[in-house]
Each structure stands twice: as structure tokens, then as C-alpha cells.
Design a protein around this motif. Structure first.
Motif, PDB file in Angstrom:
ATOM      1  N   ALA A 102       0.838  -1.204   0.000  1.00 17.38           N
ATOM      2  CA  ALA A 102       0.000   0.000   0.000  1.00 17.38           C
ATOM      3  C   ALA A 102       0.867   1.246   0.000  1.00 17.38           C
ATOM      4  O   ALA A 102       0.598   2.212  -0.716  1.00 17.38           O
ATOM      5  N   TYR A 103       1.923   1.220   0.792  1.00 16.33           N
ATOM      6  CA  TYR A 103       2.844   2.365   0.828  1.00 16.33           C
ATOM      7  C   TYR A 103       3.502   2.575  -0.529  1.00 16.33           C
ATOM      8  O   TYR A 103       3.540   3.689  -1.038  1.00 16.33           O
ATOM      9  N   GLU A 104       4.023   1.505  -1.099  1.00 13.27           N
ATOM     10  CA  GLU A 104       4.710   1.601  -2.388  1.00 13.27           C
ATOM     11  C   GLU A 104       3.769   2.120  -3.471  1.00 13.27           C
ATOM     12  O   GLU A 104       4.175   2.890  -4.338  1.00 13.27           O
ATOM     13  N   THR A 105       2.506   1.711  -3.414  1.00 12.22           N
ATOM     14  CA  THR A 105       1.521   2.131  -4.411  1.00 12.22           C
ATOM     15  C   THR A 105       1.173   3.608  -4.267  1.00 12.22           C
ATOM     16  O   THR A 105       1.012   4.317  -5.254  1.00 12.22           O
ATOM     17  N   SER A 106       1.076   4.072  -3.039  1.00 13.75           N
ATOM     18  CA  SER A 106       0.574   5.426  -2.812  1.00 13.75           C
ATOM     19  C   SER A 106       1.657   6.494  -2.674  1.00 13.75           C
ATOM     20  O   SER A 106       1.363   7.675  -2.809  1.00 13.75           O
ATOM     21  N   LYS A 107       2.905   6.115  -2.440  1.00  8.13           N
ATOM     22  CA  LYS A 107       3.922   7.139  -2.160  1.00  8.13           C
ATOM     23  C   LYS A 107       4.143   8.087  -3.331  1.00  8.13           C
ATOM     24  O   LYS A 107       4.334   9.280  -3.118  1.00  8.13           O
ATOM     25  N   ASN A 108       4.104   7.597  -4.542  1.00  5.60           N
ATOM     26  CA  ASN A 108       4.313   8.473  -5.690  1.00  5.60           C
ATOM     27  C   ASN A 108       3.138   9.432  -5.876  1.00  5.60           C
ATOM     28  O   ASN A 108       3.336  10.593  -6.233  1.00  5.60           O
ATOM     29  N   ILE A 109       1.938   8.938  -5.627  1.00  8.01           N
ATOM     30  CA  ILE A 109       0.755   9.806  -5.722  1.00  8.01           C
ATOM     31  C   ILE A 109       0.848  10.906  -4.670  1.00  8.01           C
ATOM     32  O   ILE A 109       0.622  12.083  -4.953  1.00  8.01           O
ATOM     33  N   TYR A 110       1.203  10.516  -3.461  1.00  4.61           N
ATOM     34  CA  TYR A 110       1.337  11.472  -2.364  1.00  4.61           C
ATOM     35  C   TYR A 110       2.385  12.528  -2.702  1.00  4.61           C
ATOM     36  O   TYR A 110       2.155  13.729  -2.544  1.00  4.61           O
ATOM     37  N   ASP A 111       3.540  12.099  -3.167  1.00  2.00           N
ATOM     38  CA  ASP A 111       4.600  13.036  -3.543  1.00  2.00           C
ATOM     39  C   ASP A 111       4.153  13.955  -4.668  1.00  2.00           C
ATOM     40  O   ASP A 111       4.434  15.149  -4.657  1.00  2.00           O
ATOM     41  N   ASP A 112       3.472  13.398  -5.656  1.00  2.00           N
ATOM     42  CA  ASP A 112       2.989  14.208  -6.775  1.00  2.00           C
ATOM     43  C   ASP A 112       2.045  15.302  -6.298  1.00  2.00           C
ATOM     44  O   ASP A 112       2.122  16.441  -6.749  1.00  2.00           O
ATOM     45  N   VAL A 113       1.163  14.951  -5.376  1.00  2.00           N
ATOM     46  CA  VAL A 113       0.197  15.935  -4.878  1.00  2.00           C
ATOM     47  C   VAL A 113       0.914  17.013  -4.071  1.00  2.00           C
ATOM     48  O   VAL A 113       0.671  18.202  -4.267  1.00  2.00           O
ATOM     49  N   LEU A 114       1.804  16.613  -3.181  1.00  2.00           N
ATOM     50  CA  LEU A 114       2.500  17.603  -2.362  1.00  2.00           C
ATOM     51  C   LEU A 114       3.355  18.546  -3.202  1.00  2.00           C
ATOM     52  O   LEU A 114       3.442  19.738  -2.917  1.00  2.00           O
TER      53      LEU A 114
END
Length: 64
Positions: free
Chosen positions: A8-20
């Protein structure tokens, strides 16, 4: 269970970084739509208000 959490972390970390970092148009729209008018300084003051007056440790700050 640990694998599910890691996946779950690996899947979402790029999305999170992109948003921030607002790397693409969708991230910019999300930030503008949901966070427009939010004062980051007000949020920081609120969070820091929870730190006791006699706190003697270190506070890590992220400055962009």
C-alpha cells in the motif's frame, strides 16, 4: 499483513509526492479545489500550540 502495508505504501507514495509537489495538472487541481484558502501558517501555529511550553527537545521542520 506487513506485505499488504508495504504494498500500500509503495503504491501510494508516488501519488502522495505528486500531490504535495503539484507535479501535474491533476495534483494542482486537487490542491486548488480542496485546499484553496487554507493558510499553512495557521495550520503550523495550531500544530505547534500542542507543544508544551517547557519542551526541551528538537522539533523537525520542513521548509519549502
Amino acid at each position: 499483513m506487513a506485505d499488504k502495508i508495504q504494498n500500500a505504501y509503495e503504491t501510494s507514495k508516488n501519488i502522495y509526492d505528486d500531490v504535495l509537489k503539484q507535479r501535474n495538472i491533476f495534483s494542482k487541481l486537487y490542491i486548488r479545489l480542496f485546499w484553496s484558502g487554507t493558510d499553512d501558517n495557521d495550520i503550523a501555529r495550531k500544530v505547534l500550540s500542542y507543544v508544551p511550553d517547557d519542551f526541551s527537545g528538537n522539533v523537525l521542520l520542513w521548509n519549502t
